[in-house]
Write a protein that holds these residues in place. Structure first.
Motif, short mmCIF file in Angstrom:
data_model
loop_
_atom_site.label_atom_id
_atom_site.label_comp_id
_atom_site.label_asym_id
_atom_site.label_seq_id
_atom_site.Cartn_x
_atom_site.Cartn_y
_atom_site.Cartn_z
N GLN A 1 10.50 -10.66 -28.80
CA GLN A 1 9.67 -10.84 -27.60
C GLN A 1 10.52 -11.36 -26.44
O GLN A 1 10.42 -10.87 -25.31
CB GLN A 1 8.53 -11.81 -27.91
N ALA A 2 11.36 -12.36 -26.73
CA ALA A 2 12.05 -13.09 -25.66
C ALA A 2 13.41 -12.49 -25.32
O ALA A 2 14.12 -13.01 -24.47
CB ALA A 2 12.23 -14.56 -26.07
N ALA B 1 7.31 -26.56 -22.81
CA ALA B 1 7.39 -26.12 -21.41
C ALA B 1 7.66 -27.31 -20.48
O ALA B 1 8.47 -27.23 -19.56
CB ALA B 1 6.10 -25.40 -21.01
N GLU C 1 14.82 -16.00 -17.96
CA GLU C 1 15.09 -14.65 -18.45
C GLU C 1 14.35 -14.30 -19.74
O GLU C 1 14.39 -13.16 -20.19
CB GLU C 1 16.60 -14.44 -18.62
N ARG C 2 13.69 -15.27 -20.37
CA ARG C 2 12.97 -14.98 -21.61
C ARG C 2 11.63 -14.33 -21.26
O ARG C 2 10.89 -14.83 -20.41
CB ARG C 2 12.74 -16.26 -22.41
N ILE C 3 11.30 -13.22 -21.92
CA ILE C 3 10.02 -12.55 -21.69
C ILE C 3 9.01 -13.15 -22.66
O ILE C 3 9.25 -13.20 -23.87
CB ILE C 3 10.15 -11.03 -21.91
N LEU C 4 7.87 -13.61 -22.15
CA LEU C 4 6.85 -14.25 -23.00
C LEU C 4 5.60 -13.40 -23.08
O LEU C 4 5.27 -12.66 -22.14
CB LEU C 4 6.49 -15.63 -22.44
N LYS C 5 4.88 -13.51 -24.18
CA LYS C 5 3.55 -12.91 -24.26
C LYS C 5 2.65 -13.62 -23.25
O LYS C 5 2.87 -14.79 -22.91
CB LYS C 5 2.97 -13.08 -25.65
N ASP D 1 -0.35 -14.94 -23.46
CA ASP D 1 -0.99 -16.21 -23.84
C ASP D 1 0.01 -17.37 -23.86
O ASP D 1 -0.31 -18.48 -23.44
CB ASP D 1 -1.73 -16.07 -25.18
N THR D 2 1.24 -17.09 -24.31
CA THR D 2 2.27 -18.13 -24.28
C THR D 2 2.61 -18.49 -22.83
O THR D 2 2.76 -19.67 -22.49
CB THR D 2 3.55 -17.65 -25.00
N ALA E 1 2.49 -22.15 -21.02
CA ALA E 1 3.77 -22.69 -20.56
C ALA E 1 3.77 -22.93 -19.05
O ALA E 1 4.23 -23.98 -18.58
CB ALA E 1 4.91 -21.74 -20.95
#
Lengths: 249, 249
Positions: free
Chosen positions: A139-140, A238, B224-228, B230-231, B235
């Motif tokens: 995902q990340a 976070a 740079e992290r891609i999150l879903k 809901d996360t 966050a």
């Protein structure tokens, strides 16, 4: 899946041949075809791209990729988590979401309010939890697999194990509703690694709070709202990440 | 359930009689008995306690409580959310978790990458989403029910509706991976209410980013992290809450 992960020994002479769910994902979800490029990473290694050279029909489906790795892996995230073992459905979500946010090591431990039966879960096998860590990395767009350690007894963990890793951390925090300090206060000036302990549903018992205190943890409250463990993990991660970023400026 | 919520008109002469899932919860989960006290709140009203005066056997189970309300409701949380409508299973989790964290108003809107079928979900009925808001409040010991508004067309929402609420906000933020500013930068000096727009899986399209920009939103990346989704909601809410708390010091 925003990056396709492979083990280093799966790539031979720059070539990766997939026959599992990753092959299905390339064809069915990404709808990619010969000549297309997908993002590829090596577990605990570099990132790069893979050009699809061949796709054979299903039964069994096979996809051959030509791999080029040029980006180095992320550095280890600055946050490690101590988690009281949660029920499996909750634990899966926590592992996957926290891995997506970035965690170096998970220490999953017993606590007074952890149900004994949670320790029987198949999730505790490397195959069980590995899948959820991998989902988080996919995902990340990360390749660095977090370490996961289990401690079935609370007292040896805090008394014997914690002192052996103590020097790695600039700040050690236990989340507890009665904490008399805020995260903003305890994170002031912190630029190094952080170890955060999050309790079970129902919270840590007083004995556990005291033991963490003896081990040098500061007791920190998130305010008066009571959160579920999975929400608390993401929210605390976070907030700490935000405070670390502010300190770096 | 950390607080039992009732509508104001359910309490008559200081007495609340329950016959639904709340009665079952008192008996089966809390294992409370006559003489015990449980935390009670009135939806959009005060909080206090209820002493159990009588429990009748099941079929149908009935619990009578003597209510005393002494604490006033929380003030409206300082964060409102614009959410591109997500698939129902994701939307339920977002509504419940964000309500637990504290949200004043949800604006659920259409966007290019929102599947049309999501608008057919039963979740869009007040009975559908109300349950998830209530779960969030019951978790967080809050009584203030967030408002939920739906906008099935993107352009009228940004062009016609947004200007009517613009003056309520000190800062309006759109989360977007290409954002060239950090939250820490755009939240500097912000002490008033914040309106945060979070896109669908796959993100906002360029037209939408531009329209939010025209409406005065600053474009902000979470790294740079891609999150879903809901996360990301949890966050971003946590980071903004942390930054608002720092500004208040």
């Amino acid at each position: 899946m925003n990056i396709l992960l492979a083990e280093a020994d799966e790539i031979v002479d720059g070539c990766l041949i997939l026959t599992d769910r990753r092959a299905e994902h390339i064809v069915k979800v990404l709808r990619a075809d010969v000549g297309d490029t997908v993002r590829v990473g090596v577990v605990n290694g570099s990132k790069g791209s893979g050009v699809i050279e061949a796709i054979t029909p299903k039964h069994p489906r096979s996809v051959r990729l030509r791999i080029r790795l040029q980006e180095t892996a992320h550095v280890m995230p600055p946050i490690d988590l101590i988690l009281a073992l949660a029920r499996p459905i909750m634990m899966r979500r926590i592992l996957s979401q926290a891995t997506a946010l970035g965690v170096g090591r998970f220490y999953c431990i017993h606590a007074n309010r952890v149900e004994k039966s949670f320790w029987e879960a198949s999730l505790l096998d490397p195959d069980g939890y590995g899948e959820h860590l991998q989902q988080g990395l996919e995902q990340a767009v990360d390749t660095r697999m977090p370490e996961v350690h289990f401690f079935r007894r609370f007292k040896p963990f805090v008394e014997d194990f914690l002192p052996t890793i103590d020097s790695e951390y600039h700040r050690k925090i236990i989340a507890h509703p009665d904490g008399n300090q805020t995260l903003g206060q305890v994170m002031t000036g912190v630029q190094g690694r952080v170890l955060l302990a999050i309790g079970p549903e129902g919270g840590w018992v007083e004995y556990e709070v005291d033991k963490f205190g003896d081990a040098g943890f500061v007791n920190c409250s998130l305010g008066e709202r009571i959160l579920k463990v999975d929400t608390a993990v993401v929210a605390l991660h976070a907030r700490i990440s935000q405070l670390l970023e502010l300190e770096k400026r």
